[in-house]
Design a protein around this motif. Structure first.
Motif, PDB file in Angstrom:
ATOM      1  N   SER A  25      -6.473  -8.110  -6.656  1.00 11.61           N
ATOM      2  CA  SER A  25      -5.383  -7.165  -7.215  1.00 11.61           C
ATOM      3  C   SER A  25      -5.813  -5.943  -7.370  1.00 11.61           C
ATOM      4  CB  SER A  25      -4.715  -7.901  -8.030  1.00 11.61           C
ATOM      5  OG  SER A  25      -3.690  -6.906  -8.685  1.00 11.61           O
ATOM      6  N   ILE A  26      -5.384  -4.862  -6.807  1.00  5.53           N
ATOM      7  CA  ILE A  26      -5.624  -3.552  -6.868  1.00  5.53           C
ATOM      8  C   ILE A  26      -4.431  -2.667  -7.532  1.00  5.53           C
ATOM      9  CG2 ILE A  26      -6.892  -1.312  -5.848  1.00  5.53           C
ATOM     10  CD1 ILE A  26      -8.687  -3.614  -5.846  1.00  5.53           C
ATOM     11  N   HIS A  27      -4.913  -1.756  -8.548  1.00  4.94           N
ATOM     12  CA  HIS A  27      -3.906  -0.822  -8.938  1.00  4.94           C
ATOM     13  C   HIS A  27      -4.312   0.436  -8.407  1.00  4.94           C
ATOM     14  CE1 HIS A  27      -2.304   2.003 -12.125  1.00  4.94           C
ATOM     15  NE2 HIS A  27      -1.367   1.192 -11.699  1.00  4.94           N
ATOM     16  N   ASP A  28      -3.278   1.234  -7.747  1.00  4.89           N
ATOM     17  CA  ASP A  28      -3.391   2.314  -7.452  1.00  4.89           C
ATOM     18  C   ASP A  28      -2.797   3.391  -8.492  1.00  4.89           C
ATOM     19  OD1 ASP A  28      -3.964   4.759  -5.848  1.00  4.89           O
ATOM     20  OD2 ASP A  28      -1.849   4.579  -4.750  1.00  4.89           O
ATOM     21  N   PRO A  29      -3.481   3.994  -9.057  1.00  6.12           N
ATOM     22  CA  PRO A  29      -2.891   5.038 -10.317  1.00  6.12           C
ATOM     23  C   PRO A  29      -2.064   6.385  -9.599  1.00  6.12           C
ATOM     24  CG  PRO A  29      -5.247   5.181 -10.296  1.00  6.12           C
ATOM     25  CD  PRO A  29      -5.051   4.199  -9.244  1.00  6.12           C
ATOM     26  N   GLU A  30      -2.491   6.528  -8.644  1.00  2.00           N
ATOM     27  CA  GLU A  30      -1.635   7.645  -7.999  1.00  2.00           C
ATOM     28  C   GLU A  30      -0.304   7.357  -7.776  1.00  2.00           C
ATOM     29  OE1 GLU A  30      -3.442   9.597  -4.599  1.00  2.00           O
ATOM     30  OE2 GLU A  30      -5.378   9.726  -5.780  1.00  2.00           O
ATOM     31  N   SER A  31      -0.320   6.388  -7.145  1.00  4.64           N
ATOM     32  CA  SER A  31       1.352   5.978  -6.707  1.00  4.64           C
ATOM     33  C   SER A  31       1.994   4.962  -7.630  1.00  4.64           C
ATOM     34  CB  SER A  31       1.300   5.363  -5.501  1.00  4.64           C
ATOM     35  OG  SER A  31       0.490   3.885  -5.185  1.00  4.64           O
ATOM     36  N   GLY A  32       1.155   4.127  -8.631  1.00  2.94           N
ATOM     37  CA  GLY A  32       1.648   3.335  -9.301  1.00  2.94           C
ATOM     38  C   GLY A  32       1.540   1.985  -8.792  1.00  2.94           C
ATOM     39  N   TYR A  33       1.280   1.588  -7.626  1.00  3.53           N
ATOM     40  CA  TYR A  33       1.508   0.117  -6.697  1.00  3.53           C
ATOM     41  C   TYR A  33       0.314  -0.438  -7.197  1.00  3.53           C
ATOM     42  CZ  TYR A  33       5.140   2.313  -3.703  1.00  3.53           C
ATOM     43  OH  TYR A  33       6.226   2.953  -3.259  1.00  3.53           O
ATOM     44  N   VAL A  34       0.742  -1.829  -7.247  1.00  4.80           N
ATOM     45  CA  VAL A  34      -0.238  -3.061  -7.480  1.00  4.80           C
ATOM     46  C   VAL A  34      -0.144  -3.635  -6.102  1.00  4.80           C
ATOM     47  CG1 VAL A  34      -1.075  -4.915  -8.612  1.00  4.80           C
ATOM     48  CG2 VAL A  34      -0.099  -3.136 -10.053  1.00  4.80           C
ATOM     49  N   TYR A  35      -1.511  -3.867  -5.354  1.00  6.28           N
ATOM     50  CA  TYR A  35      -1.337  -4.633  -4.210  1.00  6.28           C
ATOM     51  C   TYR A  35      -2.672  -5.497  -3.953  1.00  6.28           C
ATOM     52  CZ  TYR A  35      -4.401  -0.751  -3.040  1.00  6.28           C
ATOM     53  OH  TYR A  35      -5.854  -0.041  -3.024  1.00  6.28           O
ATOM     54  N   PRO A  36      -2.505  -6.379  -3.120  1.00  5.68           N
ATOM     55  CA  PRO A  36      -3.876  -7.152  -2.894  1.00  5.68           C
ATOM     56  C   PRO A  36      -4.678  -6.389  -1.619  1.00  5.68           C
ATOM     57  CG  PRO A  36      -1.748  -7.957  -1.377  1.00  5.68           C
ATOM     58  CD  PRO A  36      -1.333  -6.949  -2.250  1.00  5.68           C
ATOM     59  N   ALA A  37      -5.751  -6.397  -2.056  1.00  4.66           N
ATOM     60  CA  ALA A  37      -6.779  -5.765  -1.085  1.00  4.66           C
ATOM     61  C   ALA A  37      -7.866  -6.750  -0.469  1.00  4.66           C
ATOM     62  CB  ALA A  37      -7.596  -4.668  -1.538  1.00  4.66           C
ATOM     63  N   LYS A  38      -8.027  -6.961   0.590  1.00  2.17           N
ATOM     64  CA  LYS A  38      -8.911  -7.947   1.252  1.00  2.17           C
ATOM     65  C   LYS A  38     -10.527  -7.770   1.133  1.00  2.17           C
ATOM     66  CE  LYS A  38      -9.401 -10.540   5.577  1.00  2.17           C
ATOM     67  NZ  LYS A  38      -9.058 -10.846   7.031  1.00  2.17           N
ATOM     68  N   THR A  60      -1.869  -0.478   4.030  1.00  2.00           N
ATOM     69  CA  THR A  60      -0.836   0.619   3.941  1.00  2.00           C
ATOM     70  C   THR A  60       0.175   0.453   2.810  1.00  2.00           C
ATOM     71  OG1 THR A  60      -1.139   1.018   6.377  1.00  2.00           O
ATOM     72  CG2 THR A  60       0.743   1.965   5.350  1.00  2.00           C
ATOM     73  N   LEU A  61       0.294   1.621   1.887  1.00  2.00           N
ATOM     74  CA  LEU A  61       1.149   1.383   1.181  1.00  2.00           C
ATOM     75  C   LEU A  61       2.425   1.946   1.202  1.00  2.00           C
ATOM     76  CD1 LEU A  61      -1.471   2.335  -1.821  1.00  2.00           C
ATOM     77  CD2 LEU A  61      -0.521  -0.035  -1.246  1.00  2.00           C
ATOM     78  N   PRO A  62       3.599   1.928   0.444  1.00  2.00           N
ATOM     79  CA  PRO A  62       4.846   2.451   0.622  1.00  2.00           C
ATOM     80  C   PRO A  62       4.741   3.740   0.643  1.00  2.00           C
ATOM     81  CG  PRO A  62       5.212   0.047  -0.608  1.00  2.00           C
ATOM     82  CD  PRO A  62       3.464   0.604  -0.332  1.00  2.00           C
ATOM     83  N   SER A  63       3.771   3.989  -0.449  1.00  2.00           N
ATOM     84  CA  SER A  63       3.662   5.771  -0.420  1.00  2.00           C
ATOM     85  C   SER A  63       3.181   6.665   0.543  1.00  2.00           C
ATOM     86  CB  SER A  63       2.866   5.973  -1.707  1.00  2.00           C
ATOM     87  OG  SER A  63       1.489   5.538  -1.313  1.00  2.00           O
ATOM     88  N   GLY A  64       2.900   5.803   1.523  1.00  2.00           N
ATOM     89  CA  GLY A  64       2.343   6.435   2.785  1.00  2.00           C
ATOM     90  C   GLY A  64       1.002   6.444   3.054  1.00  2.00           C
ATOM     91  N   ARG A  65       0.019   5.850   1.931  1.00  2.00           N
ATOM     92  CA  ARG A  65      -1.483   5.986   2.217  1.00  2.00           C
ATOM     93  C   ARG A  65      -1.763   4.894   3.482  1.00  2.00           C
ATOM     94  NH1 ARG A  65      -5.353   5.008  -2.730  1.00  2.00           N
ATOM     95  NH2 ARG A  65      -4.990   7.218  -2.813  1.00  2.00           N
ATOM     96  N   ARG A  66      -2.437   5.233   4.177  1.00  2.40           N
ATOM     97  CA  ARG A  66      -2.823   4.365   5.142  1.00  2.40           C
ATOM     98  C   ARG A  66      -3.763   3.335   4.936  1.00  2.40           C
ATOM     99  NH1 ARG A  66      -0.672   6.253  10.280  1.00  2.40           N
ATOM    100  NH2 ARG A  66       0.008   8.751  10.169  1.00  2.40           N
ATOM    101  N   THR A  67      -3.889   2.425   5.881  1.00  2.00           N
ATOM    102  CA  THR A  67      -4.879   1.238   5.810  1.00  2.00           C
ATOM    103  C   THR A  67      -6.219   1.870   5.716  1.00  2.00           C
ATOM    104  OG1 THR A  67      -3.548  -0.050   6.875  1.00  2.00           O
ATOM    105  CG2 THR A  67      -5.884  -0.820   6.692  1.00  2.00           C
TER     106      THR A  67
END
Length: 84
Positions: A22-35, A58-65
């Protein structure tokens, strides 16, 4: 593995390659799984710990893989998760 399992970096093994943390991206606020794509222990030198290479989706904020590397202390905790 249960859906969410806490683990210290020092306890990660090659069996965890291909799993997700589990990773938290502080810029977008998203929490997502990273492999986890690679794990390497570094016992010697100025910065002993664990190097972990991750593949971030890729995040919903537009940040690419993208790939990423984290070098952390052996006692750094991660949360292993099942991908969505």
């Amino acid at each position: 593995m249960s859906p969410n399992t806490r683990i210290k970096a020092g306890d990660l093994t090659q069996e965890h390659v291909g799993k997700f943390v589990s990773i938290h991206d502080p810029e977008s606020g998203y929490v997502y799984p990273a492999k986890v794509v690679r794990i390497e222990r570094r016992e010697d030198g100025d910065s002993p710990g664990v190097s972990i290479w991750l593949e971030h989706p890729t995040l919903p904020s537009g940040r690419r893989t993208r790939g990423g590397l984290a070098h952390v202390r052996f006692d750094q905790e991660f949360e292993l998760v099942d991908p969505i």
